[in-house]
Design an enzyme around this catalytic site. Structure first.
Site, PDB file in Angstrom:
ATOM      1  N   LEU A 120       0.833  -1.207   0.000  1.00  0.00           N
ATOM      2  CA  LEU A 120       0.000   0.000   0.000  1.00  0.00           C
ATOM      3  C   LEU A 120       0.863   1.252   0.000  1.00  0.00           C
ATOM      4  O   LEU A 120       0.521   2.257  -0.638  1.00  0.00           O
ATOM      5  CB  LEU A 120      -0.932  -0.007   1.218  1.00  0.00           C
ATOM      6  N   TYR A 121       1.993   1.221   0.717  1.00  0.00           N
ATOM      7  CA  TYR A 121       2.913   2.365   0.705  1.00  0.00           C
ATOM      8  C   TYR A 121       3.345   2.680  -0.723  1.00  0.00           C
ATOM      9  O   TYR A 121       3.286   3.835  -1.162  1.00  0.00           O
ATOM     10  CB  TYR A 121       4.130   2.062   1.578  1.00  0.00           C
ATOM     11  N   ALA A 122       3.776   1.655  -1.456  1.00  0.00           N
ATOM     12  CA  ALA A 122       4.205   1.865  -2.843  1.00  0.00           C
ATOM     13  C   ALA A 122       3.054   2.380  -3.700  1.00  0.00           C
ATOM     14  O   ALA A 122       3.239   3.271  -4.538  1.00  0.00           O
ATOM     15  CB  ALA A 122       4.758   0.559  -3.417  1.00  0.00           C
ATOM     16  N   SER A 170       0.560   4.189  -2.725  1.00  0.00           N
ATOM     17  CA  SER A 170       0.293   5.591  -2.384  1.00  0.00           C
ATOM     18  C   SER A 170       1.298   6.518  -3.046  1.00  0.00           C
ATOM     19  O   SER A 170       0.952   7.630  -3.475  1.00  0.00           O
ATOM     20  CB  SER A 170       0.290   5.786  -0.868  1.00  0.00           C
TER      21      SER A 170
END
Length: 336
Positions: free
Chosen positions: A151-153, A155
């Site tokens: 999810l970080y990537a 975002s």
């Protein structure tokens, strides 16, 4: 010039702000000092700016729209560097909503500030994590990144697309920078070098994922800061290479937009990274060998030819030098 820098209590942001102040720029720093990791460390980073007359701090969350609007309206920055974000690839399993609040909604507020206040250039942090399922090395900005694994990537990939749309619609010159595994003094306590150092000095075992066999383009923080500041000075323009059938992800024929990797071109195996740390600490690591973590990629390798061509700079600090500098800082800061 007057530069608004978000995340100035953070690892990379504090180094970038220092570099800007050292060359005579005025810095408007924004940070909410959240408790994702030790707030005392964040305050210590900010304390280094206490005697700098050209530094102004705003305690605010990027997701706080009125606060960000006031920051732009009051200080009218000429250029903006957005480094604030919810970091960490695995924390999303515990708190996914904060990634969207900070990294997506917060970035939208930065884009809106740039749009309504005539900002000359927006530089924003992305990540090598956007390469996700790609396996062709070295990672190049000219290839598609449609399959992030965390999810970080996802975002940060969204940031790249949002910035391009604003560059196209409103003519905001924007440059995205994909950072590769940053380390060094004043680093984040949740990252491998910090965790390894703390455990080894305490005589505790370290967790070594993928049995230490994966490689990373470990990039020293001063190299990152230098690349960010040099990029800030080079305002992108529209590039006349638009091909509607096969557009280049790293440039744009319809917008003043650029995208660059910032990473060391010499990837280092994790076991070698640990070996260097052992040499610097003067003690052997007790290694608990584990499989690759979910969401991690086996290897990363940065192609920085785009950065070199645009700003004439490539990261160059070796892990031998960088890890030694980190250990020296760690011992001084924690009195160990």
């Amino acid at each position: 010039m007057k530069v608004l820098v978000t995340g100035t209590a953070g690892f990379i942001g504090s180094h970038v702000a220092t570099r800007l102040l050292d060359r005579g720029d005025e810095v408007i720093g924004v940070d909410n000092l959240n408790d994702y990791y030790d707030v005392t460390l964040k305050k210590a980073r900010l304390a280094r700016f206490a005697e700098r007359p050209n530094y102004t701090h705003i305690h605010a969350d990027l997701a706080d729209r009125p606060a960000i609007e006031r920051a732009f309206a009051t200080h009218k920055p000429q250029r903006v560097i957005n480094l604030a974000a919810q970091a960490g690839v695995r924390y999303a399993a515990e708190n996914p909503h904060v990634y969207v609040s900070s990294n997506v909604t917060g970035f939208l507020h930065i884009l809106e500030g740039c749009r309504h206040h005539g900002v000359e250039h927006l530089v924003f942090a992305s990540t090598s994590s956007v390469y996700g399922a790609n396996t062709l090395m070295p990672f190049s900005e000219h290839r598609s990144t449609e399959h992030p694994l965390t999810l970080y990537a996802a975002s940060k990939k969204a940031n790249e697309q949002m910035a391009h749309s604003y560059a196209h619609l409103y003519g905001i010159p924007s440059t995205g920078l994909r950072f590769f595994t940053v380390y060094g003094p004043w680093g984040r306590p949740d990252m491998a070098l910090f965790l390894f150092t703390k455990a080894m000095l305490a005589g505790e075992p370290i967790k070594v994922f993928n049995h230490g066999r994966h490689k990373r383009s470990f990039t020293y923080v001063d190299d990152i800061a230098e690349g960010v500041v040099r990029t800030l000075d080079v305002v992108p323009k529209k590039v006349a290479n638009w091909n509607g059938n096969a557009p280049d992800p790293a440039t744009s024929g319809v917008a003043p937009y650029s995208l660059y990797n910032i990473g060391n071109e010499q990837p280092v195996e994790l076991l070698r990274y640990i070996e260097v740390l052992e040499e610097c600490l003067g003690r052997k690591a007790q290694m608990q060998m584990l499989p690759l973590q979910a969401g991690d990629v086996p290897d990363t390798e940065a192609d920085v030819s785009g950065l070199v061509n645009a700003v004439g700079y490539r990261p160059q600090v070796s892990v031998e030098t960088g890890v030694a500098n980190f250990v020296r800082w760690y011992r001084e800061y924690y009195h160990v």
